[in-house]
Design a protein around this motif. Sequence first.
Motif, PDB file in Angstrom:
ATOM      1  N   ILE A   5       6.823  36.354   5.811  1.00 27.15           N
ATOM      2  CA  ILE A   5       5.646  37.208   5.943  1.00 27.15           C
ATOM      3  C   ILE A   5       5.409  37.550   7.411  1.00 27.15           C
ATOM      4  CG2 ILE A   5       4.519  36.533   3.809  1.00 27.15           C
ATOM      5  CD1 ILE A   5       2.769  34.636   5.473  1.00 27.15           C
ATOM      6  N   ILE A   6       5.880  36.662   8.312  1.00 33.17           N
ATOM      7  CA  ILE A   6       5.839  36.941   9.751  1.00 33.17           C
ATOM      8  C   ILE A   6       7.204  36.597  10.324  1.00 33.17           C
ATOM      9  CG2 ILE A   6       4.839  36.311  11.994  1.00 33.17           C
ATOM     10  CD1 ILE A   6       2.277  35.561  10.467  1.00 33.17           C
ATOM     11  N   ARG A   7       7.755  37.504  11.074  1.00 35.51           N
ATOM     12  CA  ARG A   7       9.018  37.251  11.793  1.00 35.51           C
ATOM     13  C   ARG A   7       8.794  37.660  13.241  1.00 35.51           C
ATOM     14  NH1 ARG A   7      14.267  38.577   9.070  1.00 35.51           N
ATOM     15  NH2 ARG A   7      14.228  36.325   8.818  1.00 35.51           N
ATOM     16  N   ILE A   8       8.980  36.707  14.120  1.00 40.27           N
ATOM     17  CA  ILE A   8       8.893  36.964  15.561  1.00 40.27           C
ATOM     18  C   ILE A   8      10.283  36.760  16.121  1.00 40.27           C
ATOM     19  CG2 ILE A   8       7.927  36.106  17.728  1.00 40.27           C
ATOM     20  CD1 ILE A   8       5.311  35.676  16.259  1.00 40.27           C
ATOM     21  N   ASP A   9      10.796  37.775  16.801  1.00 43.35           N
ATOM     22  CA  ASP A   9      12.174  37.766  17.280  1.00 43.35           C
ATOM     23  C   ASP A   9      12.231  38.091  18.767  1.00 43.35           C
ATOM     24  OD1 ASP A   9      15.020  37.716  17.127  1.00 43.35           O
ATOM     25  OD2 ASP A   9      15.032  39.896  16.921  1.00 43.35           O
ATOM     26  N   ARG A  10      12.599  37.101  19.555  1.00 46.55           N
ATOM     27  CA  ARG A  10      12.786  37.230  21.015  1.00 46.55           C
ATOM     28  C   ARG A  10      11.556  37.832  21.699  1.00 46.55           C
ATOM     29  NH1 ARG A  10      17.366  40.906  21.000  1.00 46.55           N
ATOM     30  NH2 ARG A  10      16.755  41.192  18.873  1.00 46.55           N
ATOM     31  N   LEU A  11      10.383  37.376  21.270  1.00 41.33           N
ATOM     32  CA  LEU A  11       9.119  37.894  21.780  1.00 41.33           C
ATOM     33  C   LEU A  11       8.925  37.554  23.251  1.00 41.33           C
ATOM     34  CD1 LEU A  11       6.418  39.280  21.079  1.00 41.33           C
ATOM     35  CD2 LEU A  11       5.539  37.014  20.509  1.00 41.33           C
ATOM     36  N   GLU A  12       8.508  38.550  24.004  1.00 45.04           N
ATOM     37  CA  GLU A  12       8.174  38.376  25.418  1.00 45.04           C
ATOM     38  C   GLU A  12       6.805  38.979  25.677  1.00 45.04           C
ATOM     39  OE1 GLU A  12      11.208  40.069  27.874  1.00 45.04           O
ATOM     40  OE2 GLU A  12      12.780  38.823  27.005  1.00 45.04           O
ATOM     41  N   LYS A  13       6.046  38.286  26.503  1.00 41.23           N
ATOM     42  CA  LYS A  13       4.738  38.792  26.923  1.00 41.23           C
ATOM     43  C   LYS A  13       4.494  38.339  28.342  1.00 41.23           C
ATOM     44  CE  LYS A  13       0.590  40.488  26.895  1.00 41.23           C
ATOM     45  NZ  LYS A  13       0.398  41.907  27.031  1.00 41.23           N
ATOM     46  N   SER A  14       4.139  39.294  29.172  1.00 42.78           N
ATOM     47  CA  SER A  14       3.820  39.009  30.573  1.00 42.78           C
ATOM     48  C   SER A  14       2.448  39.572  30.889  1.00 42.78           C
ATOM     49  CB  SER A  14       4.850  39.651  31.508  1.00 42.78           C
ATOM     50  OG  SER A  14       6.120  39.093  31.297  1.00 42.78           O
ATOM     51  N   PHE A  15       1.757  38.879  31.765  1.00 41.03           N
ATOM     52  CA  PHE A  15       0.517  39.367  32.355  1.00 41.03           C
ATOM     53  C   PHE A  15       0.806  39.509  33.839  1.00 41.03           C
ATOM     54  CE2 PHE A  15      -0.971  37.033  28.596  1.00 41.03           C
ATOM     55  CZ  PHE A  15      -1.736  38.007  27.983  1.00 41.03           C
ATOM     56  N   THR A  58       5.645  42.695  25.646  1.00 46.25           N
ATOM     57  CA  THR A  58       6.495  43.170  26.733  1.00 46.25           C
ATOM     58  C   THR A  58       7.917  43.405  26.239  1.00 46.25           C
ATOM     59  OG1 THR A  58       5.145  41.846  28.229  1.00 46.25           O
ATOM     60  CG2 THR A  58       7.221  42.670  29.105  1.00 46.25           C
ATOM     61  N   GLY A  59       8.349  42.601  25.255  1.00 47.17           N
ATOM     62  CA  GLY A  59       9.696  42.733  24.711  1.00 47.17           C
ATOM     63  C   GLY A  59       9.807  41.999  23.392  1.00 47.17           C
ATOM     64  N   GLY A  60      10.881  42.275  22.667  1.00 47.71           N
ATOM     65  CA  GLY A  60      11.121  41.632  21.386  1.00 47.71           C
ATOM     66  C   GLY A  60      10.509  42.415  20.239  1.00 47.71           C
ATOM     67  N   HIS A  61      10.449  41.764  19.081  1.00 45.78           N
ATOM     68  CA  HIS A  61       9.953  42.409  17.873  1.00 45.78           C
ATOM     69  C   HIS A  61       9.068  41.455  17.088  1.00 45.78           C
ATOM     70  CE1 HIS A  61      12.436  46.029  18.077  1.00 45.78           C
ATOM     71  NE2 HIS A  61      13.335  45.245  18.629  1.00 45.78           N
ATOM     72  N   VAL A  62       8.068  42.028  16.422  1.00 52.60           N
ATOM     73  CA  VAL A  62       7.191  41.293  15.523  1.00 52.60           C
ATOM     74  C   VAL A  62       7.157  42.066  14.210  1.00 52.60           C
ATOM     75  CG1 VAL A  62       4.851  40.444  15.110  1.00 52.60           C
ATOM     76  CG2 VAL A  62       5.761  40.480  17.442  1.00 52.60           C
ATOM     77  N   GLU A  63       7.460  41.366  13.103  1.00 53.79           N
ATOM     78  CA  GLU A  63       7.381  41.972  11.773  1.00 53.79           C
ATOM     79  C   GLU A  63       6.319  41.247  10.967  1.00 53.79           C
ATOM     80  OE1 GLU A  63      11.006  41.996   9.533  1.00 53.79           O
ATOM     81  OE2 GLU A  63      12.139  42.897  11.172  1.00 53.79           O
ATOM     82  N   VAL A  64       5.549  42.009  10.213  1.00 55.86           N
ATOM     83  CA  VAL A  64       4.570  41.470   9.276  1.00 55.86           C
ATOM     84  C   VAL A  64       4.877  42.097   7.923  1.00 55.86           C
ATOM     85  CG1 VAL A  64       2.134  41.298   8.688  1.00 55.86           C
ATOM     86  CG2 VAL A  64       2.843  41.147  11.083  1.00 55.86           C
ATOM     87  N   LEU A  69       5.605  45.575  13.637  1.00 57.46           N
ATOM     88  CA  LEU A  69       4.202  45.666  14.021  1.00 57.46           C
ATOM     89  C   LEU A  69       4.003  46.651  15.176  1.00 57.46           C
ATOM     90  CD1 LEU A  69       1.326  44.633  13.550  1.00 57.46           C
ATOM     91  CD2 LEU A  69       1.859  42.694  15.028  1.00 57.46           C
ATOM     92  N   PHE A  70       4.799  46.541  16.218  1.00 54.68           N
ATOM     93  CA  PHE A  70       4.598  47.354  17.420  1.00 54.68           C
ATOM     94  C   PHE A  70       5.622  48.476  17.576  1.00 54.68           C
ATOM     95  CE2 PHE A  70       2.419  43.416  18.490  1.00 54.68           C
ATOM     96  CZ  PHE A  70       1.209  43.914  18.917  1.00 54.68           C
ATOM     97  N   PRO A  80       7.665  53.252  20.017  1.00 50.11           N
ATOM     98  CA  PRO A  80       6.454  52.423  20.041  1.00 50.11           C
ATOM     99  C   PRO A  80       5.477  52.905  18.969  1.00 50.11           C
ATOM    100  CG  PRO A  80       7.051  53.091  22.266  1.00 50.11           C
ATOM    101  CD  PRO A  80       7.940  53.867  21.325  1.00 50.11           C
ATOM    102  N   ALA A  81       4.786  51.962  18.355  1.00 52.25           N
ATOM    103  CA  ALA A  81       3.848  52.288  17.285  1.00 52.25           C
ATOM    104  C   ALA A  81       2.678  53.091  17.818  1.00 52.25           C
ATOM    105  CB  ALA A  81       3.344  51.010  16.634  1.00 52.25           C
TER     106      ALA A  81
END
Length: 94
Positions: A5-15, A58-64, A69-70, A80-81
């Motif tokens: 139901i959730i797949r997070i693949d190589r997720l990156e987030k920077s501030f 910032t990078g990667g993929h999120v599936e719901v 998702l993005f 981009p979404a």
Amino acid sequence: MTQPIIRIDRLEKSFGSLKVLDGLSFDVMPGEKLALIGPSGSGKTTILRILMTLETITGGHVEVCGEQLFHMRRNGVERPADEAHLHHMRRHIG
């Protein structure tokens, strides 16, 4: 086999220059319970904010529920979404 139901693949987030998530990957299967634990500043709240679309990635993929998702496909190209896609995806998140 059932899809996550959730797949997070190589997720990156920077501030700015601070990278809080770097290559995070995991799946959550239907009925599975998942706990996010870690010290303050390790990215727990950021992951939840990303899933609620309150933060961008910032990078990667999120599936719901099997949908990006993005990102969205338009004319065979991943883009981009847009806000309409994000609005549609928020119906799966609660």
